[in-house]
Write a protein that holds these residues in place. Structure first.
Motif, mmCIF file in Angstrom:
data_model
loop_
_atom_site.group_PDB
_atom_site.id
_atom_site.type_symbol
_atom_site.label_atom_id
_atom_site.label_comp_id
_atom_site.label_asym_id
_atom_site.label_seq_id
_atom_site.Cartn_x
_atom_site.Cartn_y
_atom_site.Cartn_z
ATOM 1 N N LEU A 180 65.005 57.689 29.549
ATOM 2 C CA LEU A 180 64.804 55.680 29.929
ATOM 3 C C LEU A 180 64.157 55.636 30.998
ATOM 4 O O LEU A 180 63.479 54.434 30.352
ATOM 5 C CB LEU A 180 66.107 55.309 30.042
ATOM 6 C CG LEU A 180 66.818 55.836 28.312
ATOM 7 C CD1 LEU A 180 68.658 54.411 29.339
ATOM 8 C CD2 LEU A 180 66.353 55.213 27.410
ATOM 9 N N ILE A 181 63.766 56.553 31.871
ATOM 10 C CA ILE A 181 62.732 56.475 32.562
ATOM 11 C C ILE A 181 61.312 55.783 32.305
ATOM 12 O O ILE A 181 60.617 55.077 32.613
ATOM 13 C CB ILE A 181 62.408 57.287 33.728
ATOM 14 C CG1 ILE A 181 63.861 57.768 34.623
ATOM 15 C CG2 ILE A 181 61.403 57.235 34.582
ATOM 16 C CD1 ILE A 181 64.468 58.609 35.084
ATOM 17 N N PRO A 182 60.260 56.754 31.103
ATOM 18 C CA PRO A 182 59.366 56.521 30.295
ATOM 19 C C PRO A 182 59.316 54.920 30.110
ATOM 20 O O PRO A 182 58.725 54.116 29.931
ATOM 21 C CB PRO A 182 58.595 57.155 29.759
ATOM 22 C CG PRO A 182 59.778 58.645 29.978
ATOM 23 C CD PRO A 182 60.808 57.744 30.984
ATOM 24 N N PHE A 183 60.580 54.736 29.266
ATOM 25 C CA PHE A 183 60.441 53.558 28.585
ATOM 26 C C PHE A 183 60.421 52.268 29.486
ATOM 27 O O PHE A 183 60.139 51.432 29.210
ATOM 28 C CB PHE A 183 61.849 53.617 27.909
ATOM 29 C CG PHE A 183 62.113 52.090 26.909
ATOM 30 C CD1 PHE A 183 61.575 51.782 25.786
ATOM 31 C CD2 PHE A 183 63.190 50.814 27.302
ATOM 32 C CE1 PHE A 183 61.696 50.999 24.986
ATOM 33 C CE2 PHE A 183 63.595 50.353 26.285
ATOM 34 C CZ PHE A 183 62.688 50.017 25.362
ATOM 35 N N ILE A 184 61.586 52.598 30.747
ATOM 36 C CA ILE A 184 61.589 50.838 31.206
ATOM 37 C C ILE A 184 59.848 51.247 32.197
ATOM 38 O O ILE A 184 59.929 50.017 32.530
ATOM 39 C CB ILE A 184 62.617 51.253 32.569
ATOM 40 C CG1 ILE A 184 63.712 51.417 32.132
ATOM 41 C CG2 ILE A 184 62.808 51.074 33.672
ATOM 42 C CD1 ILE A 184 65.338 52.369 32.901
ATOM 43 N N ASP A 185 59.218 52.102 32.345
ATOM 44 C CA ASP A 185 57.782 52.181 33.063
ATOM 45 C C ASP A 185 56.843 51.164 32.333
ATOM 46 O O ASP A 185 56.293 50.213 32.290
ATOM 47 C CB ASP A 185 57.532 53.430 33.005
ATOM 48 C CG ASP A 185 58.263 54.923 34.267
ATOM 49 O OD1 ASP A 185 58.303 53.737 35.348
ATOM 50 O OD2 ASP A 185 57.532 55.498 34.538
ATOM 51 N N VAL A 186 57.027 51.715 30.944
ATOM 52 C CA VAL A 186 55.976 50.452 29.543
ATOM 53 C C VAL A 186 56.793 49.227 29.988
ATOM 54 O O VAL A 186 55.697 48.609 29.339
ATOM 55 C CB VAL A 186 56.531 51.261 28.221
ATOM 56 C CG1 VAL A 186 55.755 50.353 27.464
ATOM 57 C CG2 VAL A 186 55.853 53.016 28.142
ATOM 58 N N LEU A 187 58.217 48.697 29.882
ATOM 59 C CA LEU A 187 58.750 47.565 29.830
ATOM 60 C C LEU A 187 57.912 46.770 31.038
ATOM 61 O O LEU A 187 57.300 45.223 30.968
ATOM 62 C CB LEU A 187 59.759 47.495 29.988
ATOM 63 C CG LEU A 187 60.489 47.850 27.887
ATOM 64 C CD1 LEU A 187 62.412 47.857 28.353
ATOM 65 C CD2 LEU A 187 60.019 46.574 27.214
ATOM 66 N N LEU A 188 58.765 47.767 31.748
ATOM 67 C CA LEU A 188 57.708 47.081 33.087
ATOM 68 C C LEU A 188 56.277 46.846 33.483
ATOM 69 O O LEU A 188 55.550 45.953 33.907
ATOM 70 C CB LEU A 188 58.048 47.294 34.964
ATOM 71 C CG LEU A 188 59.425 47.250 34.967
ATOM 72 C CD1 LEU A 188 59.733 48.769 36.344
ATOM 73 C CD2 LEU A 188 59.923 46.492 35.127
ATOM 74 N N VAL A 189 55.868 47.707 32.808
ATOM 75 C CA VAL A 189 54.171 47.471 33.225
ATOM 76 C C VAL A 189 53.766 46.339 31.722
ATOM 77 O O VAL A 189 53.009 45.041 32.449
ATOM 78 C CB VAL A 189 52.889 48.399 32.196
ATOM 79 C CG1 VAL A 189 52.109 48.370 31.795
ATOM 80 C CG2 VAL A 189 53.616 49.335 33.626
ATOM 81 N N LEU A 242 55.632 43.717 31.168
ATOM 82 C CA LEU A 242 55.841 42.406 31.927
ATOM 83 C C LEU A 242 54.877 41.889 33.044
ATOM 84 O O LEU A 242 54.712 40.596 33.143
ATOM 85 C CB LEU A 242 57.248 42.371 32.684
ATOM 86 C CG LEU A 242 58.139 41.368 32.966
ATOM 87 C CD1 LEU A 242 58.801 39.835 32.552
ATOM 88 C CD2 LEU A 242 59.278 42.142 34.093
ATOM 89 N N ILE A 243 54.608 43.067 33.655
ATOM 90 C CA ILE A 243 53.301 42.751 35.028
ATOM 91 C C ILE A 243 52.519 42.169 34.113
ATOM 92 O O ILE A 243 52.071 40.858 34.785
ATOM 93 C CB ILE A 243 53.806 43.324 36.111
ATOM 94 C CG1 ILE A 243 54.392 43.681 36.131
ATOM 95 C CG2 ILE A 243 52.316 43.664 36.809
ATOM 96 C CD1 ILE A 243 54.458 44.817 37.112
ATOM 97 N N MET A 280 53.089 38.167 32.949
ATOM 98 C CA MET A 280 53.055 37.338 34.130
ATOM 99 C C MET A 280 52.443 36.936 34.392
ATOM 100 O O MET A 280 51.781 35.907 35.027
ATOM 101 C CB MET A 280 54.217 37.955 35.424
ATOM 102 C CG MET A 280 55.666 38.062 35.313
ATOM 103 S SD MET A 280 56.121 36.224 34.686
ATOM 104 C CE MET A 280 56.340 36.231 36.151
ATOM 105 N N VAL A 281 51.010 37.815 34.898
ATOM 106 C CA VAL A 281 49.535 37.380 35.543
ATOM 107 C C VAL A 281 48.308 37.098 34.288
ATOM 108 O O VAL A 281 48.230 36.091 34.810
ATOM 109 C CB VAL A 281 48.977 39.174 35.472
ATOM 110 C CG1 VAL A 281 47.504 38.864 36.118
ATOM 111 C CG2 VAL A 281 49.623 39.681 36.850
ATOM 112 N N THR A 282 48.928 37.214 33.162
ATOM 113 C CA THR A 282 48.067 36.588 32.538
ATOM 114 C C THR A 282 48.192 35.175 32.023
ATOM 115 O O THR A 282 47.442 34.735 30.868
ATOM 116 C CB THR A 282 47.640 36.797 31.208
ATOM 117 O OG1 THR A 282 49.501 37.881 30.652
ATOM 118 C CG2 THR A 282 46.607 38.952 30.854
#
Length: 148
Positions: free
Chosen positions: A16-25, A27-28, A31-33
């Motif tokens: 699940l680590i690559p899936f969590i990395d994609v979700l965080l990207v 989300l970021i 938040m920025v746009t």
């Protein structure tokens, strides 16, 4: 070749680590746009009214036609001989409305015919208005009522 049943049977592994990395990207990025504001306002220009100006109602000549082919100009019965005779009556009504003023705008001729009136009677009124030089001609429509 090794065809034994016991070996090679391993439990599948879900990473699940690559899936969590994609979700965080994602989300970021959101938040920025995205811009957040506490209140949103609409810019609306409201109409204004001025009660001091009196709207001038154009002069009107109402011609009524009943089912028997009788004509009334401004609720006054007139005899119909031909379109020229009716045109003279229309000119008289227009002059009476303008009060003898020259240069006054032509009145609007409103044709209010009975449902059972003939088409020829309406055409006679249109011809009389043309002969009288009255170019503004309209028809009155009445909504049918459902109550009896």
């Amino acid at each position: 070749m090794n065809f034994r049943k016991g070996r090679g049977k391993e439990d599948p592994e879900i990473n699940l680590i690559p899936f969590i990395d994609v979700l965080l990207v994602i989300l970021i990025f959101l938040m920025v746009t995205t811009t957040y504001s506490r209140f949103t306002e609409l810019q609306i220009t409201l109409p204004t009214a001025d009660a001091e100006k009196a709207q001038e109602k154009p002069s009107q000549i109402e011609i009524g036609i009943d089912a028997q082919g009788r004509y009334k100009i401004n609720s006054e019965p007139v005899s119909f001989l031909d379109a020229t005779n009716l045109a003279n009556d229309l000119k008289k009504a227009a002059e009476a409305m303008n009060g003898g003023k020259t240069g006054a705008p032509d009145p609007v001729v409103i044709i209010n015919a009975d449902r059972a009136a003939t088409h020829q009677s309406v055409i006679d009124v249109l011809e009389a208005a043309r002969i009288a030089g009255l170019a503004k001609v309209t028809f009155a429509a009445q909504a049918t009522s459902t109550s009896k």
